[in-house]
Design an enzyme around this catalytic site. Sequence first.
Site, PDB file in Angstrom:
ATOM      1  N   GLN A 230      -1.611 -44.144  40.114  1.00 56.68           N
ATOM      2  CA  GLN A 230      -0.246 -44.034  39.567  1.00 56.68           C
ATOM      3  C   GLN A 230       0.805 -44.434  40.611  1.00 56.68           C
ATOM      4  O   GLN A 230       1.901 -44.860  40.263  1.00 56.68           O
ATOM      5  CB  GLN A 230       0.037 -42.591  39.117  1.00 56.68           C
ATOM      6  CG  GLN A 230      -0.741 -42.143  37.897  1.00 56.68           C
ATOM      7  CD  GLN A 230      -2.040 -41.450  38.271  1.00 56.68           C
ATOM      8  OE1 GLN A 230      -2.659 -41.766  39.290  1.00 56.68           O
ATOM      9  NE2 GLN A 230      -2.468 -40.510  37.454  1.00 56.68           N
ATOM     10  N   ASP A 271       3.281 -30.428  38.474  1.00 58.94           N
ATOM     11  CA  ASP A 271       2.842 -30.155  37.095  1.00 58.94           C
ATOM     12  C   ASP A 271       3.022 -28.696  36.725  1.00 58.94           C
ATOM     13  O   ASP A 271       3.117 -28.353  35.556  1.00 58.94           O
ATOM     14  CB  ASP A 271       1.373 -30.556  36.915  1.00 58.94           C
ATOM     15  CG  ASP A 271       1.296 -32.056  36.732  1.00 58.94           C
ATOM     16  OD1 ASP A 271       1.425 -32.763  37.752  1.00 58.94           O
ATOM     17  OD2 ASP A 271       1.185 -32.498  35.579  1.00 58.94           O
ATOM     18  N   LYS A 282      -0.457 -33.803  41.622  1.00 57.94           N
ATOM     19  CA  LYS A 282      -1.553 -34.776  41.658  1.00 57.94           C
ATOM     20  C   LYS A 282      -2.438 -34.598  42.886  1.00 57.94           C
ATOM     21  O   LYS A 282      -1.948 -34.384  44.003  1.00 57.94           O
ATOM     22  CB  LYS A 282      -0.944 -36.183  41.631  1.00 57.94           C
ATOM     23  CG  LYS A 282      -1.903 -37.336  41.728  1.00 57.94           C
ATOM     24  CD  LYS A 282      -3.003 -37.305  40.685  1.00 57.94           C
ATOM     25  CE  LYS A 282      -2.455 -37.256  39.279  1.00 57.94           C
ATOM     26  NZ  LYS A 282      -3.520 -36.922  38.274  1.00 57.94           N
TER      27      LYS A 282
END
Length: 391
Positions: A230, A271, A282
């Site tokens: 990402q 998150d 992550k």
Amino acid sequence: MSGRANESEMMSDQRRYRPPEQIRWAEAGDAIIVLDQTELPARRVEKELRTVEAVEEAIQSLRVRGAPLIGITAAMGIAALARRAVLEAEAAGGTLSIDDLAERLRAWCDRLEQARPTAVNLVWAIDRMRRAAALTAAGSTGGTIASAAALAEGLRAEAGDILEEDRMMCRRIGEHAAALLRDGSSVITHCNAGALATGGIGTALAPVYVATEQGKKISVYADETRPLLQGSRITAWELAEAGVEVTVIADNMAGALFATDPPDIAFVGSDRIAANGDVANKIGTYGLAVLAHHHGVPFYVLAPTSTVDLHTASGDQIPIEQRSADEIRQGFGRLTAPAQAPVWSPAFDVTPNELVTGIVTEQGVHRAPYVESLREAVAAAERDRAERGRS
Ligand code: MRU
């Protein structure tokens, strides 16, 4: 207004960062259209999602990703499914009772809530949709198609509010944290907590965009972010699109970078932030935090208050998503490990609060002890929301 004021307004408008459109309603409001992030950076492709299976698949396969955007997608997806159900009943010449729609709604919410376990924004957004449905249903009469249509309208309004609030929260995060950057600052970030992870200008990258708008020159190191990349595929793409200087490093180069030419500051997203300030983000974020601590580089976490989970006391209670082994053994279609090699692939790790210099939400920059500062931030966000509801 003087000519000079006009000029500076035009200038600031020109400088204002406009993110790529992450998500929107289809014309009839009965589907959502998302930018398919699995295609980046090679192609800019949109995908229309018309069923609960399609919304779930888009979230699980990371076509849409990033904690805030996952929540927004679920909320808008549910609202679009409700509208579709109403339109289909109308087209068939029948009626859709509010009870029927409410039952389908429960099934959609239960299903999408499970799509990814770590990002608390998903559950947060779905809870808001459930509450909006209960409120609309309580205020409705009849149980005919008109009531189901009213319920669908209420859901659309709530999903629209979630998106708008996220845009506002991102900008405020950016404004608070831009003050941590000076002209010439270098930032290191991990994964993508930029515009493409939210409905607005991002969280970790928001201050980069705001500082750039303010005329500061900012450069960014983007960790590649194994295994799904990402950082290199999405962060580097969106920063380059915005004209921000970005250098990609493979994750295992971060140590050498800190040892030789350390970045000024680390900005990451999250998150889920536990009540004590432990941060799930992550996989690889923890390693970055340890490096930053060792080298005396400030390490900030940037996230809206919708990412703060006061019901989870500490990071060890955060559910961590495990991803498929093949994302490591043959990610992107090429065998890079023996086909049967056992793999351990957690999608997220937890950074303990003592490694976090500060947490930036739309309410400001919060410092340890986080148990107190985060509780105050969430309470302030709830007060703001109630205030907006009254106005
Ligand atoms: O698996 P992903 O790509 O959804 O993981 C995203 C992240 O870890 C982000 O840093 C996090 O969701 C914050 S996004 C503002």
